[in-house]
Design a protein around this motif. Structure first.
Motif, PDB file in Angstrom:
ATOM      1  N   VAL A   1      -7.592  -3.593   1.865  1.00  0.00           N
ATOM      2  CA  VAL A   1      -7.073  -4.377   0.739  1.00  0.00           C
ATOM      3  C   VAL A   1      -6.826  -5.790   1.236  1.00  0.00           C
ATOM      4  O   VAL A   1      -6.755  -6.042   2.447  1.00  0.00           O
ATOM      5  CB  VAL A   1      -5.756  -3.785   0.174  1.00  0.00           C
TER       6      VAL A   1
ATOM      7  N   VAL B   1       0.850  -1.194   0.000  1.00  0.00           N
ATOM      8  CA  VAL B   1       0.000   0.000   0.000  1.00  0.00           C
ATOM      9  C   VAL B   1       0.884   1.242   0.000  1.00  0.00           C
ATOM     10  O   VAL B   1       1.834   1.329   0.785  1.00  0.00           O
ATOM     11  CB  VAL B   1      -0.935   0.041   1.230  1.00  0.00           C
TER      12      VAL B   1
ATOM     13  N   TYR C   1      -9.632   2.396   4.555  1.00  0.00           N
ATOM     14  CA  TYR C   1      -9.654   1.525   3.382  1.00  0.00           C
ATOM     15  C   TYR C   1      -9.295   0.100   3.777  1.00  0.00           C
ATOM     16  O   TYR C   1      -8.752  -0.149   4.859  1.00  0.00           O
ATOM     17  CB  TYR C   1      -8.661   2.014   2.325  1.00  0.00           C
TER      18      TYR C   1
ATOM     19  N   ARG D   1      -8.974  -3.318  -3.390  1.00  0.00           N
ATOM     20  CA  ARG D   1      -9.023  -2.115  -2.554  1.00  0.00           C
ATOM     21  C   ARG D   1     -10.441  -1.578  -2.455  1.00  0.00           C
ATOM     22  O   ARG D   1     -11.114  -1.385  -3.468  1.00  0.00           O
ATOM     23  CB  ARG D   1      -8.100  -1.047  -3.149  1.00  0.00           C
TER      24      ARG D   1
ATOM     25  N   ASP E   1      -5.889   6.038   4.986  1.00  0.00           N
ATOM     26  CA  ASP E   1      -5.333   6.528   3.731  1.00  0.00           C
ATOM     27  C   ASP E   1      -4.858   7.972   3.868  1.00  0.00           C
ATOM     28  O   ASP E   1      -5.634   8.868   4.189  1.00  0.00           O
ATOM     29  CB  ASP E   1      -6.377   6.432   2.619  1.00  0.00           C
TER      30      ASP E   1
END
Length: 397
Positions: A340, A313, A338, A347, A330
């Motif tokens: 992932v 990331v 977020y 994502r 983020d």
């Protein structure tokens, strides 16, 4: 790269001068002084035992059932028992955020709570920091100690199903899950319990403890203590498959060492304690045969032998994981949350907002802190729960 070494003597003096915990959540809810969440900058040298960055450790609940420290939130029987950051009283709420109920008007300022059976144990700052308990339905409130607690931040623990605390005369007390006091405490049991700190963990047959002087372990059967390493240890430590993973405060890099002190190995060349606008922190986690760590607002993945480095990331301020996903704040989207997968794919944006700290994932719920936006909100931030099954969040007010 220049290694920025810490003067340990100055470091110890600095710890003594750190202000006594302001309203901690976020840290024991998690430990001392105003931290990250209230936008107070903390230097690398301050990230030591008893410092504000460690509030994180205190807010978190020890995941091993055999040793539990006080926390500002406890999950028990489909309920969440917690200390409100707004008024410092104890509440309970359903796991879905419904039916909030105050259990006592006592204040919990400098410790968390421990739920054991039908009882909640806590230090009451409204009564000169004496030790109390109350039933989980709010009845049978009882003062257990006649004097103030000697150690406010490590005053009581839960170990193997029993709650222990030491009174001002140095006498150790023990309560079972029914709330009954147990009179018989053997000498070795007493000596082990007295070694518990916020920076210790039972792993196998040993109690491991760490601080700026290194890592030591004590045999739970014999009471014998031995040194594992003299490295200065950052508070966040992980144990996995016979290895101890830690950040070395002398060079801020990630290391691992076997639990018997053999085969010390440096795993990264990067300095993992990073200066930020709100706080300095080090963040890593070990999952299966991989390590995920935060460096320069990027999450990297390496093997547990230090090889196969990959960027997962870009633009993360903080993160936490379960065995399937990485949840992160983020940097490029105003601190929104977020998710992932463990390879950095799939994502998804979960929540808008200015997040401060991700604490942990427990019972399929993400516990996090959002920054306060007004003077009427808690100075250390607002504590939230996100149900990962239905993506519903609620505040523990």
């Amino acid at each position: 790269m220049l290694i920025k070494k810490i003067d340990i003597g100055k470091l110890k003096n600095r710890i003594k001068n750190i202000p006594a915990l302001k309203i901690k959540v976020i840290c024991t809810i998690l430990l001392i002084s105003i931290i990250a969440i209230s936008s107070v900058a903390i230097t690398k040298a301050q990230i030591t035992f008893g410092s504000s960055a460690n509030i994180l450790n205190k807010m978190k609940i020890e995941l091993k059932d055999n040793l539990v420290y006080p926390s500002f939130y406890n999950f028990y029987d489909d309920k969440i028992y917690y200390v409100s950051l707004y008024d410092r009283h104890i509440y309970k709420i359903n796991n879905d955020g419904s039916k909030r109920e105050k259990l006592t008007d006592d204040r919990v300022d400098d410790n968390g709570i421990i739920v054991n059976g039908q009882w909640i144990y806590y230090v009451n700052s409204a009564d000169d920091f004496r030790f109390y308990r109350v039933k989980i339905d709010g009845t049978s409130r009882e003062r257990l100690s006649s004097d103030s607690m000697v150690k406010l931040y490590e005053s009581f623990v839960k170990y193997m199903g029993y709650v222990y605390y030491t009174d001002s005369n140095g006498t150790l007390h023990k309560y079972d899950s029914d709330g009954k006091e147990i009179a018989d405490i053997c000498e070795n049991e007493q000596n082990i319990v007295w070694k518990f700190t916020l920076y210790s963990k039972v792993y196998g047959d040993y109690l491991y403890s760490w601080d700026y002087d290194g890592i030591k372990r004590t045999n739970l059967l014999t009471g014998n203590t031995e040194e594992i390493t003299k490295d200065s240890i950052y508070p966040m430590v992980e144990f996995k498959d016979g290895w101890i993973y830690y950040i070395n405060n002398l060079d801020y890099k990630l290391y691992k060492i076997k639990t018997d002190g053999k085969d010390r190995i440096k795993l990264t060349d990067e300095e993992l304690i990073i200066s930020g606008p709100d706080y300095d922190m080090g963040r890593f986690t070990v999952i299966e045969d991989s390590i995920y760590y935060l460096y320069n607002n990027m999450i990297y993945k390496i093997k547990t032998d230090g090889t196969n480095k990959n960027l997962i990331v870009d633009g993360a301020k903080d993160f936490t994981t379960n065995n399937k996903y990485i949840y992160y704040i983020d940097e490029f989207d105003n601190g929104s949350l977020y998710r992932v997968n463990l390879e950095g794919r799939e994502r998804n944006k979960l929540i808008n907002g200015s997040f401060g700290y991700l604490l942990e994932i427990k019972d399929n719920k993400l516990i996090f802190v959002a920054k306060s936006e007004t003077v009427t909100q808690p100075s250390l931030g607002r504590l939230f729960i996100l149900d990962l099954k239905n993506n519903k969040d609620f505040e523990l007010k």
